[in-house]
Motif scaffolding. Structure first.
Motif, PDB file in Angstrom:
ATOM      1  N   ARG A  15       0.822  -1.210   0.000  1.00 18.02           N
ATOM      2  CA  ARG A  15       0.000   0.000   0.000  1.00 18.02           C
ATOM      3  C   ARG A  15       0.865   1.273   0.000  1.00 18.02           C
ATOM      4  O   ARG A  15       0.456   2.317  -0.499  1.00 18.02           O
ATOM      5  N   TRP A  16       2.064   1.169   0.554  1.00 21.50           N
ATOM      6  CA  TRP A  16       2.921   2.358   0.695  1.00 21.50           C
ATOM      7  C   TRP A  16       4.129   2.303  -0.232  1.00 21.50           C
ATOM      8  O   TRP A  16       4.992   3.161  -0.167  1.00 21.50           O
ATOM      9  N   PHE A  17       4.196   1.255  -1.060  1.00 24.26           N
ATOM     10  CA  PHE A  17       5.350   1.087  -1.945  1.00 24.26           C
ATOM     11  C   PHE A  17       5.038   1.727  -3.285  1.00 24.26           C
ATOM     12  O   PHE A  17       4.210   1.221  -4.047  1.00 24.26           O
ATOM     13  N   ARG A  18       5.686   2.867  -3.567  1.00 24.29           N
ATOM     14  CA  ARG A  18       5.381   3.587  -4.798  1.00 24.29           C
ATOM     15  C   ARG A  18       6.642   3.773  -5.638  1.00 24.29           C
ATOM     16  O   ARG A  18       6.790   4.727  -6.373  1.00 24.29           O
ATOM     17  N   MET A  19       7.585   2.838  -5.481  1.00 22.43           N
ATOM     18  CA  MET A  19       8.876   3.017  -6.152  1.00 22.43           C
ATOM     19  C   MET A  19       8.928   2.375  -7.535  1.00 22.43           C
ATOM     20  O   MET A  19       9.850   2.655  -8.304  1.00 22.43           O
ATOM     21  N   ALA A  20       7.961   1.510  -7.836  1.00 20.21           N
ATOM     22  CA  ALA A  20       8.030   0.784  -9.110  1.00 20.21           C
ATOM     23  C   ALA A  20       8.122   1.763 -10.276  1.00 20.21           C
ATOM     24  O   ALA A  20       7.367   2.743 -10.338  1.00 20.21           O
ATOM     25  N   LEU A  24      13.580   5.628 -11.427  1.00 17.25           N
ATOM     26  CA  LEU A  24      15.002   5.452 -11.706  1.00 17.25           C
ATOM     27  C   LEU A  24      15.783   5.702 -10.416  1.00 17.25           C
ATOM     28  O   LEU A  24      15.584   6.740  -9.763  1.00 17.25           O
ATOM     29  N   VAL A  25      16.631   4.750 -10.049  1.00 18.51           N
ATOM     30  CA  VAL A  25      17.342   4.880  -8.767  1.00 18.51           C
ATOM     31  C   VAL A  25      18.813   4.498  -8.900  1.00 18.51           C
ATOM     32  O   VAL A  25      19.209   3.757  -9.807  1.00 18.51           O
ATOM     33  N   ASN A  26      19.589   5.000  -7.966  1.00 16.65           N
ATOM     34  CA  ASN A  26      20.939   4.494  -7.723  1.00 16.65           C
ATOM     35  C   ASN A  26      20.865   3.749  -6.399  1.00 16.65           C
ATOM     36  O   ASN A  26      20.367   4.301  -5.415  1.00 16.65           O
ATOM     37  N   VAL A  27      21.345   2.523  -6.392  1.00 16.75           N
ATOM     38  CA  VAL A  27      21.340   1.764  -5.136  1.00 16.75           C
ATOM     39  C   VAL A  27      22.784   1.523  -4.728  1.00 16.75           C
ATOM     40  O   VAL A  27      23.549   0.877  -5.452  1.00 16.75           O
ATOM     41  N   TYR A  28      23.140   2.083  -3.577  1.00 23.46           N
ATOM     42  CA  TYR A  28      24.497   1.947  -3.071  1.00 23.46           C
ATOM     43  C   TYR A  28      24.534   0.826  -2.033  1.00 23.46           C
ATOM     44  O   TYR A  28      23.662   0.726  -1.182  1.00 23.46           O
ATOM     45  N   GLY A  29      25.563   0.010  -2.113  1.00 28.73           N
ATOM     46  CA  GLY A  29      25.701  -1.050  -1.105  1.00 28.73           C
ATOM     47  C   GLY A  29      26.871  -1.940  -1.451  1.00 28.73           C
ATOM     48  O   GLY A  29      27.169  -2.154  -2.629  1.00 28.73           O
ATOM     49  N   GLY A  30      27.556  -2.420  -0.420  1.00 28.78           N
ATOM     50  CA  GLY A  30      28.673  -3.334  -0.628  1.00 28.78           C
ATOM     51  C   GLY A  30      29.745  -2.753  -1.535  1.00 28.78           C
ATOM     52  O   GLY A  30      30.379  -3.485  -2.312  1.00 28.78           O
ATOM     53  N   GLY A  31      29.938  -1.429  -1.474  1.00 23.93           N
ATOM     54  CA  GLY A  31      31.004  -0.801  -2.249  1.00 23.93           C
ATOM     55  C   GLY A  31      30.678  -0.628  -3.727  1.00 23.93           C
ATOM     56  O   GLY A  31      31.531  -0.215  -4.509  1.00 23.93           O
ATOM     57  N   THR A  32      29.456  -0.955  -4.132  1.00 24.71           N
ATOM     58  CA  THR A  32      29.111  -0.779  -5.552  1.00 24.71           C
ATOM     59  C   THR A  32      27.861   0.083  -5.681  1.00 24.71           C
ATOM     60  O   THR A  32      27.161   0.335  -4.688  1.00 24.71           O
ATOM     61  N   VAL A  50      13.311   0.632 -10.732  1.00 22.99           N
ATOM     62  CA  VAL A  50      12.774  -0.336  -9.780  1.00 22.99           C
ATOM     63  C   VAL A  50      11.695  -1.146 -10.479  1.00 22.99           C
ATOM     64  O   VAL A  50      10.801  -0.581 -11.127  1.00 22.99           O
ATOM     65  N   ASN A  51      11.804  -2.459 -10.352  1.00 25.03           N
ATOM     66  CA  ASN A  51      10.764  -3.315 -10.914  1.00 25.03           C
ATOM     67  C   ASN A  51       9.706  -3.599  -9.855  1.00 25.03           C
ATOM     68  O   ASN A  51       8.547  -3.234 -10.002  1.00 25.03           O
ATOM     69  N   GLU A  52      10.152  -4.210  -8.765  1.00 27.53           N
ATOM     70  CA  GLU A  52       9.190  -4.549  -7.700  1.00 27.53           C
ATOM     71  C   GLU A  52       9.935  -4.858  -6.420  1.00 27.53           C
ATOM     72  O   GLU A  52      11.159  -4.950  -6.402  1.00 27.53           O
ATOM     73  N   MET A  53       9.163  -5.056  -5.369  1.00 25.22           N
ATOM     74  CA  MET A  53       9.732  -5.549  -4.134  1.00 25.22           C
ATOM     75  C   MET A  53       9.374  -7.016  -4.053  1.00 25.22           C
ATOM     76  O   MET A  53       8.202  -7.396  -4.211  1.00 25.22           O
ATOM     77  N   ILE A  94      15.811  -4.509  -9.353  1.00 24.83           N
ATOM     78  CA  ILE A  94      16.148  -3.345 -10.197  1.00 24.83           C
ATOM     79  C   ILE A  94      16.408  -3.824 -11.620  1.00 24.83           C
ATOM     80  O   ILE A  94      17.151  -4.795 -11.818  1.00 24.83           O
ATOM     81  N   LEU A  95      15.826  -3.130 -12.586  1.00 22.14           N
ATOM     82  CA  LEU A  95      16.102  -3.463 -13.985  1.00 22.14           C
ATOM     83  C   LEU A  95      17.252  -2.586 -14.462  1.00 22.14           C
ATOM     84  O   LEU A  95      17.082  -1.391 -14.692  1.00 22.14           O
ATOM     85  N   THR A  96      18.436  -3.182 -14.558  1.00 23.19           N
ATOM     86  CA  THR A  96      19.612  -2.420 -14.993  1.00 23.19           C
ATOM     87  C   THR A  96      19.864  -2.709 -16.474  1.00 23.19           C
ATOM     88  O   THR A  96      19.226  -3.598 -17.060  1.00 23.19           O
ATOM     89  N   ASP A  97      20.819  -1.990 -17.034  1.00 24.33           N
ATOM     90  CA  ASP A  97      21.168  -2.238 -18.444  1.00 24.33           C
ATOM     91  C   ASP A  97      21.709  -3.656 -18.627  1.00 24.33           C
ATOM     92  O   ASP A  97      21.686  -4.200 -19.721  1.00 24.33           O
ATOM     93  N   GLN A  98      22.219  -4.223 -17.546  1.00 26.29           N
ATOM     94  CA  GLN A  98      22.760  -5.596 -17.622  1.00 26.29           C
ATOM     95  C   GLN A  98      21.700  -6.641 -17.270  1.00 26.29           C
ATOM     96  O   GLN A  98      22.010  -7.817 -17.137  1.00 26.29           O
TER      97      GLN A  98
END
Ligand code: BTN
Length: 337
Positions: free
Chosen positions: A277-282, A285-293, A299-302, A310-314
């Motif tokens: 109900r509160w997830f409106r990110m689909a 376009l995002v940058n996700v930082y984590g684990g040094g990358t 965003v596709n879905e949770m 995340i749907l990336t170019d890869q």
């Protein structure tokens, strides 16, 4: 002595919700003279509490002042799992740290630490965290879940859900969203943050500290410049009545107790329909930082396990932990908003 008697008298009067109690029974209850009770009542009146003297019946107090103070917090706690015991401070280094200290010395599940001001408030990813004195609600709960270690971090999702549901009592539903993993936004700006810290022992969870900060009132001008543009204040966003810190705490404890119970029984899967109900990110376009990358994509879905796809170019990538920033270009550092 009068200081602590005043707190005890205040808590008792608040618990009775206006029902009068005689000076004599207050004196008996606390093992003091009636004169001492009278002095405590006078001190409360001087502080602005409207303690009524009802001839032949005693003293009655209908309304709390809605401030973060030991007696007011203690009086609103139901004695259920959460907030059965509390420690409230005018100033502390960090409520999360104090809760951890308490947990190390036996603090039980649901024990609550709250403070009007933190000298060393902490945010996620080792950041400092600013809270305005008396205007930001800052508190931590000790939890002792019998949850597999791998699932513990998902308690943060239960807390984010409870926060969104709490804020929706005063803010339009469409204005609210949860930014994965656990920031609660009002009209795109951050109104509340969560810091979950846990201690493991012998491969099991010893305790978890859930820290929450909510911008309830206050002025943008008092905030550090780096957050004035990105922070939301509940008082500014409320559609009608704007609550005080104690009301927000009260509402959150109820919502979180429920969400946490569902999580303990059914895991995140059981909470997901409410989270959605509160997830409106689909699609964003995002940058996700984590684990040094850094991963950039839409965003596709949770996922049902709480991960972010995340749907990336890869191709699609599944992220289990990280920090999300909105992006306006596909450059990792370009066009952050
Ligand atoms: C974040 O958004 O980075 C998390 C913020 C968490 C802040 C709260 S305030 C109460 C508790 N005590 C702390 O030191 N931090 C949390």
């Amino acid at each position: 002595m009068i200081g602590s008697l005043r707190e005890e008298v205040l808590e008792l009067l608040l618990r009775r919700k206006g029902e009068p109690v005689s000076g004599e029974s207050l004196a008996d209850n606390f093992g003091v003279t009636r004169a001492a009770v009278w002095k405590a009542i006078e001190a409360l009146r001087q502080e602005g509490y409207e303690v009524k003297s009802l001839p032949g019946r005693g003293y009655g107090l209908h309304a709390p002042k809605n401030t973060l103070r030991q007696a007011e917090v203690a009086a609103l706690l139901s004695g259920g799992r959460f907030g059965g015991r509390c420690r409230v401070f005018d100033e502390i280094d960090s409520t999360n740290r104090e809760a951890a200290r308490w947990a190390e010395t036996g603090g039980e599940e649901g024990s609550l630490v709250a403070a009007k001001f933190q000298t060393a408030g902490r945010g996620r990813l080792g950041r400092a965290w600013f809270g305005g004195e008396g205007s930001t609600l800052m508190f931590s709960l000790i939890l002792r879940p019998k949850t597999p270690v791998a699932e513990v971090s998902k308690i943060t999702y239960a807390a984010a859900l409870a926060l969104a549901e709490t804020l929706s009592l005063w803010v339009k539903e469409e204005a609210l969203e949860i930014k994965w993993p656990n920031d609660v936004l009002i009209n795109g700006r951050k109104a509340a943050g969560i810091l979950l810290e846990s201690r493991l022992e012998g491969g099991a969870v010893d305790y978890v500290v859930l820290g929450v900060g909510i911008n309830v009132k206050g002025s943008r001008a008092d905030m550090p410049p780096e957050i004035t543009r990105t922070a939301a204040i509940l008082e500014e966003e409320a559609t009608g009545y704007a609550p005080g810190v104690l009301e927000v705490l009260d509402a959150f404890l109820g919502k979180f107790e429920e969400a946490y119970g569902i999580f303990l029984h059914g895991g995140f899967e059981a909470l997901k329909p409410r989270w959605d109900r509160w997830f409106r990110m689909a699609g964003k376009l995002v940058n996700v930082y984590g684990g040094g990358t850094v991963l950039t994509g839409r965003v596709n879905e949770m996922g049902g396990d709480g991960s972010l796809v995340i749907l990336t170019d890869q191709g699609p990538r599944t992220v289990h932990a990280g920090d999300v920033e909105w992006a306006t270009t596909k450059e990792p550092d370009g066009g952050k908003v």
